[in-house]
Design a protein around this motif. Structure first.
Motif, PDB file in Angstrom:
ATOM      1  N   VAL A  35      36.273  -1.725 105.542  1.00 10.68           N
ATOM      2  CA  VAL A  35      36.099  -1.021 104.265  1.00 10.68           C
ATOM      3  C   VAL A  35      36.977  -1.686 103.207  1.00 10.68           C
ATOM      4  O   VAL A  35      36.540  -1.923 102.072  1.00 10.68           O
ATOM      5  CB  VAL A  35      36.430   0.478 104.405  1.00 10.68           C
ATOM      6  N   ILE A  36      38.198  -2.019 103.559  1.00 11.58           N
ATOM      7  CA  ILE A  36      39.111  -2.685 102.622  1.00 11.58           C
ATOM      8  C   ILE A  36      38.530  -4.036 102.203  1.00 11.58           C
ATOM      9  O   ILE A  36      38.504  -4.374 101.012  1.00 11.58           O
ATOM     10  CB  ILE A  36      40.511  -2.837 103.253  1.00 11.58           C
ATOM     11  N   ARG A  37      38.042  -4.810 103.159  1.00 12.34           N
ATOM     12  CA  ARG A  37      37.431  -6.111 102.847  1.00 12.34           C
ATOM     13  C   ARG A  37      36.205  -5.940 101.941  1.00 12.34           C
ATOM     14  O   ARG A  37      36.002  -6.713 100.998  1.00 12.34           O
ATOM     15  CB  ARG A  37      37.030  -6.825 104.126  1.00 12.34           C
ATOM     16  N   ASP A  38      35.380  -4.940 102.237  1.00  9.60           N
ATOM     17  CA  ASP A  38      34.172  -4.714 101.439  1.00  9.60           C
ATOM     18  C   ASP A  38      34.514  -4.342  99.998  1.00  9.60           C
ATOM     19  O   ASP A  38      33.858  -4.815  99.061  1.00  9.60           O
ATOM     20  CB  ASP A  38      33.306  -3.618 102.068  1.00  9.60           C
ATOM     21  N   VAL A  39      35.532  -3.502  99.816  1.00 10.45           N
ATOM     22  CA  VAL A  39      35.946  -3.126  98.456  1.00 10.45           C
ATOM     23  C   VAL A  39      36.416  -4.363  97.709  1.00 10.45           C
ATOM     24  O   VAL A  39      36.017  -4.608  96.565  1.00 10.45           O
ATOM     25  CB  VAL A  39      37.034  -2.030  98.480  1.00 10.45           C
ATOM     26  N   GLN A  40      37.264  -5.171  98.343  1.00 11.27           N
ATOM     27  CA  GLN A  40      37.758  -6.384  97.686  1.00 11.27           C
ATOM     28  C   GLN A  40      36.620  -7.323  97.315  1.00 11.27           C
ATOM     29  O   GLN A  40      36.615  -7.901  96.231  1.00 11.27           O
ATOM     30  CB  GLN A  40      38.746  -7.118  98.605  1.00 11.27           C
ATOM     31  N   ALA A  41      35.649  -7.477  98.194  1.00  9.59           N
ATOM     32  CA  ALA A  41      34.529  -8.376  97.937  1.00  9.59           C
ATOM     33  C   ALA A  41      33.636  -7.854  96.809  1.00  9.59           C
ATOM     34  O   ALA A  41      33.015  -8.637  96.085  1.00  9.59           O
ATOM     35  CB  ALA A  41      33.705  -8.565  99.213  1.00  9.59           C
TER      36      ALA A  41
ATOM     37  N   PRO B 138      43.406   2.793 108.111  1.00  9.39           N
ATOM     38  CA  PRO B 138      42.052   2.709 107.544  1.00  9.39           C
ATOM     39  C   PRO B 138      41.251   1.574 108.178  1.00  9.39           C
ATOM     40  O   PRO B 138      41.810   0.597 108.680  1.00  9.39           O
ATOM     41  CB  PRO B 138      42.298   2.445 106.059  1.00  9.39           C
ATOM     42  N   ASP B 139      39.946   1.691 108.116  1.00  3.94           N
ATOM     43  CA  ASP B 139      39.044   0.673 108.642  1.00  3.94           C
ATOM     44  C   ASP B 139      39.204  -0.607 107.809  1.00  3.94           C
ATOM     45  O   ASP B 139      38.896  -0.615 106.609  1.00  3.94           O
ATOM     46  CB  ASP B 139      37.604   1.189 108.552  1.00  3.94           C
ATOM     47  N   PRO B 140      39.669  -1.699 108.411  1.00  3.08           N
ATOM     48  CA  PRO B 140      39.873  -2.945 107.661  1.00  3.08           C
ATOM     49  C   PRO B 140      38.598  -3.463 106.994  1.00  3.08           C
ATOM     50  O   PRO B 140      38.670  -4.077 105.926  1.00  3.08           O
ATOM     51  CB  PRO B 140      40.376  -3.931 108.720  1.00  3.08           C
TER      52      PRO B 140
ATOM     53  N   THR C 259      39.365  16.321 103.233  1.00  5.21           N
ATOM     54  CA  THR C 259      40.665  16.408 103.893  1.00  5.21           C
ATOM     55  C   THR C 259      41.069  15.023 104.376  1.00  5.21           C
ATOM     56  O   THR C 259      40.366  14.419 105.185  1.00  5.21           O
ATOM     57  CB  THR C 259      40.605  17.381 105.088  1.00  5.21           C
ATOM     58  N   PHE C 260      42.185  14.533 103.845  1.00  5.19           N
ATOM     59  CA  PHE C 260      42.715  13.245 104.261  1.00  5.19           C
ATOM     60  C   PHE C 260      43.699  13.457 105.405  1.00  5.19           C
ATOM     61  O   PHE C 260      44.600  14.278 105.309  1.00  5.19           O
ATOM     62  CB  PHE C 260      43.451  12.549 103.106  1.00  5.19           C
ATOM     63  N   LEU C 261      43.513  12.703 106.474  1.00  6.71           N
ATOM     64  CA  LEU C 261      44.461  12.724 107.582  1.00  6.71           C
ATOM     65  C   LEU C 261      45.541  11.669 107.400  1.00  6.71           C
ATOM     66  O   LEU C 261      46.642  11.797 107.934  1.00  6.71           O
ATOM     67  CB  LEU C 261      43.735  12.498 108.912  1.00  6.71           C
TER      68      LEU C 261
ATOM     69  N   LYS D 224      36.057   8.690 108.742  1.00  4.87           N
ATOM     70  CA  LYS D 224      35.631   7.672 107.787  1.00  4.87           C
ATOM     71  C   LYS D 224      36.784   7.248 106.884  1.00  4.87           C
ATOM     72  O   LYS D 224      37.622   8.057 106.506  1.00  4.87           O
ATOM     73  CB  LYS D 224      34.487   8.196 106.915  1.00  4.87           C
ATOM     74  N   THR D 225      36.781   5.969 106.520  1.00  2.00           N
ATOM     75  CA  THR D 225      37.725   5.439 105.537  1.00  2.00           C
ATOM     76  C   THR D 225      37.037   5.407 104.189  1.00  2.00           C
ATOM     77  O   THR D 225      35.900   4.944 104.070  1.00  2.00           O
ATOM     78  CB  THR D 225      38.168   4.017 105.924  1.00  2.00           C
ATOM     79  N   VAL D 226      37.731   5.890 103.149  1.00  2.00           N
ATOM     80  CA  VAL D 226      37.169   5.912 101.800  1.00  2.00           C
ATOM     81  C   VAL D 226      38.177   5.335 100.810  1.00  2.00           C
ATOM     82  O   VAL D 226      39.392   5.406 101.016  1.00  2.00           O
ATOM     83  CB  VAL D 226      36.775   7.339 101.354  1.00  2.00           C
ATOM     84  N   LEU D 227      37.641   4.749  99.744  1.00  2.00           N
ATOM     85  CA  LEU D 227      38.468   4.310  98.630  1.00  2.00           C
ATOM     86  C   LEU D 227      38.831   5.535  97.805  1.00  2.00           C
ATOM     87  O   LEU D 227      37.955   6.318  97.434  1.00  2.00           O
ATOM     88  CB  LEU D 227      37.701   3.301  97.771  1.00  2.00           C
TER      89      LEU D 227
END
Length: 137
Positions: free
Chosen positions: A75-81, A71-73, A43-45, A101-104
């Motif tokens: 997580v975004i940085r980790d995905v990009q890296a 979203p948790d910034p 379930t996405f909020l 939790k933030t998810v891709l």
């Protein structure tokens, strides 16, 4: 890399798998020689799209749900890296789940993105960066 053969969806029974085999406009013919990733529904909020040009986030826009639940910034940085050999322009969709939790959710090529609230000049630069990459000789 294989092209997408059907849109993601929630299936409630094994019989629903038969629906995946029905030809759909805009998708290649479906065969039975591919893997399907299946997981429990979540379930996405809140859902967001980040716009990335040459490895840097150049914008982020709210897509759906609670616009105050960002979203948790990290997580975004980790995905990009982690995303090796990423296209010069692309979008990454993130969701905040009901457990916080933030998810891709998915990543889309820059040529297939909509503007989605991104400043027009930045959007044009992102498209051009990807176009230049696609047409490089």
């Amino acid at each position: 890399m294989r092209e997408k053969v059907f849109a993601g969806q929630v299936l409630e029974s094994v019989e629903d798998l038969d629906e995946l085999m029905v030809p759909r406009p805009g998708f290649p013919p479906v065969t039975t020689d591919f893997d399907i990733l299946a997981q429990r529904p979540v379930t996405f909020l809140s859902e967001w799209k980040s716009y990335v040009m040459r490895g840097q986030t150049v914008g982020i826009s709210h897509q759906k749900g609670d616009p105050l639940l960002f979203p948790d910034p990290q997580v975004i940085r980790d995905v990009q890296a982690t995303y090796q050999n990423a296209p010069a322009g692309h979008g990454a969709d993130y969701g905040v789940l009901d457990n916080g939790k933030t998810v891709l959710v998915e990543i889309n090529d820059g040529y297939a993105l909509g503007q989605g609230g991104l400043h027009a000049m930045v959007y044009a630069e992102l498209l051009l960066a990807r176009w230049d990459e696609l047409t490089a000789q």
